[in-house]
Design an enzyme around this catalytic site. Structure first.
Site, PDB file in Angstrom:
ATOM      1  N   TRP A   1     -37.326 -13.725  30.695  1.00 38.23           N
ATOM      2  CA  TRP A   1     -36.507 -12.303  30.621  1.00 38.23           C
ATOM      3  C   TRP A   1     -34.929 -12.403  30.181  1.00 38.23           C
ATOM      4  O   TRP A   1     -34.434 -11.698  29.420  1.00 38.23           O
ATOM      5  CB  TRP A   1     -36.988 -11.421  31.765  1.00 38.23           C
ATOM      6  CG  TRP A   1     -36.274  -9.799  31.278  1.00 38.23           C
ATOM      7  CD1 TRP A   1     -37.260  -9.160  30.949  1.00 38.23           C
ATOM      8  CD2 TRP A   1     -35.354  -9.413  31.771  1.00 38.23           C
ATOM      9  NE1 TRP A   1     -36.828  -7.793  30.952  1.00 38.23           N
ATOM     10  CE2 TRP A   1     -35.318  -8.027  31.186  1.00 38.23           C
ATOM     11  CE3 TRP A   1     -34.235  -9.828  32.391  1.00 38.23           C
ATOM     12  CZ2 TRP A   1     -34.415  -7.060  31.469  1.00 38.23           C
ATOM     13  CZ3 TRP A   1     -32.910  -8.649  32.467  1.00 38.23           C
ATOM     14  CH2 TRP A   1     -33.412  -7.605  31.995  1.00 38.23           C
ATOM     15  N   HIS A   2     -34.277 -13.389  31.115  1.00 36.23           N
ATOM     16  CA  HIS A   2     -32.854 -13.305  30.779  1.00 36.23           C
ATOM     17  C   HIS A   2     -32.406 -14.041  29.862  1.00 36.23           C
ATOM     18  O   HIS A   2     -31.266 -13.888  29.337  1.00 36.23           O
ATOM     19  CB  HIS A   2     -32.518 -14.073  32.243  1.00 36.23           C
ATOM     20  CG  HIS A   2     -32.363 -13.055  33.539  1.00 36.23           C
ATOM     21  ND1 HIS A   2     -33.678 -13.269  34.107  1.00 36.23           N
ATOM     22  CD2 HIS A   2     -31.661 -12.345  34.100  1.00 36.23           C
ATOM     23  CE1 HIS A   2     -33.365 -12.436  35.187  1.00 36.23           C
ATOM     24  NE2 HIS A   2     -32.113 -11.688  35.210  1.00 36.23           N
ATOM     25  N   GLY A   3     -33.165 -14.950  29.130  1.00 33.71           N
ATOM     26  CA  GLY A   3     -32.784 -15.699  28.051  1.00 33.71           C
ATOM     27  C   GLY A   3     -33.730 -16.570  27.492  1.00 33.71           C
ATOM     28  O   GLY A   3     -34.652 -16.780  28.210  1.00 33.71           O
TER      29      GLY A   3
END
Length: 339
Positions: free
Chosen positions: A318-320
């Site tokens: 989700w963060h990257g």
């Protein structure tokens, strides 16, 4: 437009002035229009994606609400909802991994896509997905008012940086439109000022130290590297918390209460407690819509470890898009599970 920009300093007073001046029946329409103006300031083309996602999930919600649907149907719906996020955020990462494999066999490599990642796509995609899952689980009814649902997906204070709101917490608040109240406006402004302080005074100043450290780490001493790493930890915290705080303050002025997204996480006594206090809306989303539906901790240790691993791997992605985020998610799972 950024919260800490001249454009927002002009935009927000115009929004709240007209919001309190117009008739109650037009307040939701005005907030929806203002939200799209805010989003289009990043890139006008992004508004088409936001509108398309809104229309699709609105009618999917009505479809789910008619009668009990199978798990297969719900799975297909979630694939549809997350397809745009996967394309824009992860397609080039997936192509690069495929190229690594086929390069071994000297096959022709696949070209990368020329993609601009739409701002806030992870936030409004997760918010829409949570809304549909709640309907599927019969925890909420589908929204019949398209304007109100569109505002739920695009509400500008929390559109690009969260928090990720639940339909049961946010949707009904749009029905209770508020008139001007000096105390509420003053309280909201104080919250916004605290957010601006976190972002501009602390985060942006720490960024100068962190950026210099990471750019020159080969020539710095140990204590300087520690100082740079410490500055970076405060930068990411105050930057994210600052944005969330500004969002809460702006919504408060409009009479809307948003979820508190940070609760002093650096004072946590364990990794588990840290994740209950850092990016709270995402942590609770992953718990309620992924970890628990997978079985949580109810089906033995092996299944519990699997569920924790999958949850944190998704959190990392989700963060990257990158192996560094995947490894970070996996390592976080290890420390979390050994508390």
């Amino acid at each position: 437009m950024l919260f800490n920009s001249l454009e927002f300093v002009i935009f927000f007073p115009c929004v709240i002035t007209l919001y309190f001046a117009i008739n109650e029946r037009y307040k939701k329409i005005w907030l929806l229009l203002a939200s799209y103006i805010f989003y289009m300031s990043w890139n006008p083309k992004f508004a088409l994606l936001l509108a398309f996602a809104t229309v699709i999930t609105f009618f999917l919600g009505l479809y789910l609400d008619k009668k009990k649907r199978s798990k297969i149907t719900m799975t297909v719906i979630l694939i549809i909802v997350f397809s745009a996020l996967v394309y824009f955020k992860y397609s080039n990462f997936l192509i690069s991994q495929i190229n690594h494999v086929i390069n071994i066999f000297h096959f022709q490599l696949i070209s990368h896509f020329d993609i601009v990642l739409p701002v806030g796509i992870s936030f409004f995609t997760f918010q829409a997905a949570g809304y549909l899952i709640d309907i599927y689980k019969k925890e909420t009814k589908a929204e019949r008012n398209f304007i109100k649902y569109a505002l739920f997906i695009s509400f500008f204070p929390q559109l690009v940086a969260g928090p990720i709101e639940r339909s049961k917490d946010l949707l009904n608040q749009f029905d209770n439109t508020k008139n001007y109240r000096p105390n509420r406006v003053f309280h909201g402004l104080l919250i916004m000022l605290w957010g601006f302080f976190l972002k501009i005074v602390i985060a942006d100043r720490c960024a100068l130290i962190a950026d210099y450290t990471f750019a020159n780490y080969e020539h710095l001493k140990g204590i300087q590297l520690i100082a740079g790493a410490t500055a970076f930890s405060f930068q990411i915290y105050c930057d994210f918390m600052g944005y969330s705080t500004i969002a809460r303050g702006a919504a408060k002025i409009l009479g809307i209460n948003l979820t508190e997204n940070f609760r002093m996480p650096y004072f946590s006594s364990s990794i588990k407690e840290f994740w209950r206090r850092w990016h709270i809306s995402l942590s609770y989303w992953l718990r309620d819509y992924l970890y628990i539906p997978l079985g949580g901790s109810r089906k033995g240790k092996l299944i519990t470890y699997r569920n924790i691993l999958l949850t944190f791997l998704i959190s990392g992605l989700w963060h990257g898009a990158g192996w560094n985020y995947i490894c970070w998610g996996g390592n976080t799972r290890f420390f979390y599970n050994n508390q």
